[in-house]
Design an enzyme around this catalytic site. Sequence first.
Site, PDB file in Angstrom:
ATOM      1  N   ASP A   4      -2.977   0.438  -9.376  1.00  0.00           N
ATOM      2  CA  ASP A   4      -2.831   0.932  -7.999  1.00  0.00           C
ATOM      3  C   ASP A   4      -3.177   2.409  -7.906  1.00  0.00           C
ATOM      4  O   ASP A   4      -2.791   3.201  -8.775  1.00  0.00           O
ATOM      5  CB  ASP A   4      -1.365   0.777  -7.574  1.00  0.00           C
ATOM      6  N   ASP A  32       2.124   0.165  -7.671  1.00  0.00           N
ATOM      7  CA  ASP A  32       3.017   1.298  -7.428  1.00  0.00           C
ATOM      8  C   ASP A  32       4.401   0.809  -6.987  1.00  0.00           C
ATOM      9  O   ASP A  32       5.301   1.614  -6.728  1.00  0.00           O
ATOM     10  CB  ASP A  32       2.408   2.322  -6.458  1.00  0.00           C
ATOM     11  N   GLU A  53      -1.336  -8.613   2.326  1.00  0.00           N
ATOM     12  CA  GLU A  53       0.122  -8.693   2.144  1.00  0.00           C
ATOM     13  C   GLU A  53       0.797  -8.968   3.482  1.00  0.00           C
ATOM     14  O   GLU A  53       0.572  -8.253   4.476  1.00  0.00           O
ATOM     15  CB  GLU A  53       0.648  -7.381   1.535  1.00  0.00           C
ATOM     16  N   GLU A 101      -4.871   1.024  -0.817  1.00  0.00           N
ATOM     17  CA  GLU A 101      -4.357   0.564   0.476  1.00  0.00           C
ATOM     18  C   GLU A 101      -5.126   1.231   1.595  1.00  0.00           C
ATOM     19  O   GLU A 101      -5.356   2.453   1.548  1.00  0.00           O
ATOM     20  CB  GLU A 101      -2.865   0.917   0.615  1.00  0.00           C
TER      21      GLU A 101
HETATM   22  O1  KIV Z   1       2.517  -2.370  -5.927  1.00  0.00           O
HETATM   23  C1  KIV Z   1       2.528  -3.608  -5.948  1.00  0.00           C
HETATM   24  O2  KIV Z   1       3.187  -4.255  -6.756  1.00  0.00           O
HETATM   25  C2  KIV Z   1       1.708  -4.301  -4.970  1.00  0.00           C
HETATM   26  C3  KIV Z   1       1.959  -5.761  -4.762  1.00  0.00           C
HETATM   27  C4  KIV Z   1       3.142  -5.957  -3.915  1.00  0.00           C
HETATM   28  C5  KIV Z   1       0.776  -6.454  -4.214  1.00  0.00           C
HETATM   29  O3  KIV Z   1       0.890  -3.704  -4.322  1.00  0.00           O
END
Ligand code: KIV
Length: 267
Positions: free
Chosen positions: A87, A48, A185, A118
């Site tokens: 995501d 995302d 992260e 997340e």
């Molecule tokens: O959205 C994304 O690109 C991510 C990375 C930073 C791990 O979650």
Amino acid sequence: MMERVPVTIPALQAISREGRRFACLTAYDASFARLLDDCAIDIILVGDSLGMVVQGHGSTLSVTVDEIVYHTACVSRVCRHALVMADMPFLADASTELALINAGRLLKEGGAQIVKLEGGHEICTTVSLLASKGVPVCAHLGLRPQSVHKMGGYRIQGQDDEAASLIFDEAQQLVAAGADMLLLECVPSALAARVVRAVDVPVIGIGAGPDCQGQVLVLYDMLGLGEGRRPRFVENFLAGKDSLRAAIEAYVDAVHKRHYPAQQHGY
Ligand code: KIV
């Protein structure tokens, strides 16, 4: 030349058990996905981060499920080897039922093979439900960009003992709930190393030091297109190279050979 076979979750688990490394980059469209796939990337993440690097927003919060489905389909359509991870956007998992419907869309319409969520202990029930329905999950801990307002900015997480213990405990709870992978992260390298030792699933790091089995970067960051001050963990792999292909091959090679990330890229 050895015939490349499609990357699977069990294959990544085997790589991790054997102490080897795997490389992941983000992509949001077919042209970059094809190039990454050709360069032997192991995982393509349709992150995302799309909201920031493609759409120009200041955070990831506005990205919708429809948008991630669309971009995941653009990527998965041309991927022949890499595992495609998509995501789950902000609040796409507002309830466990909603999470199941949205994760199902990412797999069925987008063609993803694993979804990334997340969260910490509060997503364990969702992770269990998805796992029970055959949806592979990567749980994203540490700096969680969807919680930027709660965190008060994009900051390193898990720096004091209490915060580090929470991340360590939640990592184990998420694996017990059925997560197939973890992503850490921006956490101290020592904490990431403890998590890697404690869990039996692959751990992908970004700003989490050299001990994670997988490494990920936002594609545009590693091509030097990032805005503002470059975080310590981002290396510009295009610098000194004459093509995008050379930059991406250098990244994959550096991760596979454990040259990147090095101690100086961590916290
Ligand atoms: O959205 C994304 O690109 C991510 C990375 C930073 C791990 O979650």
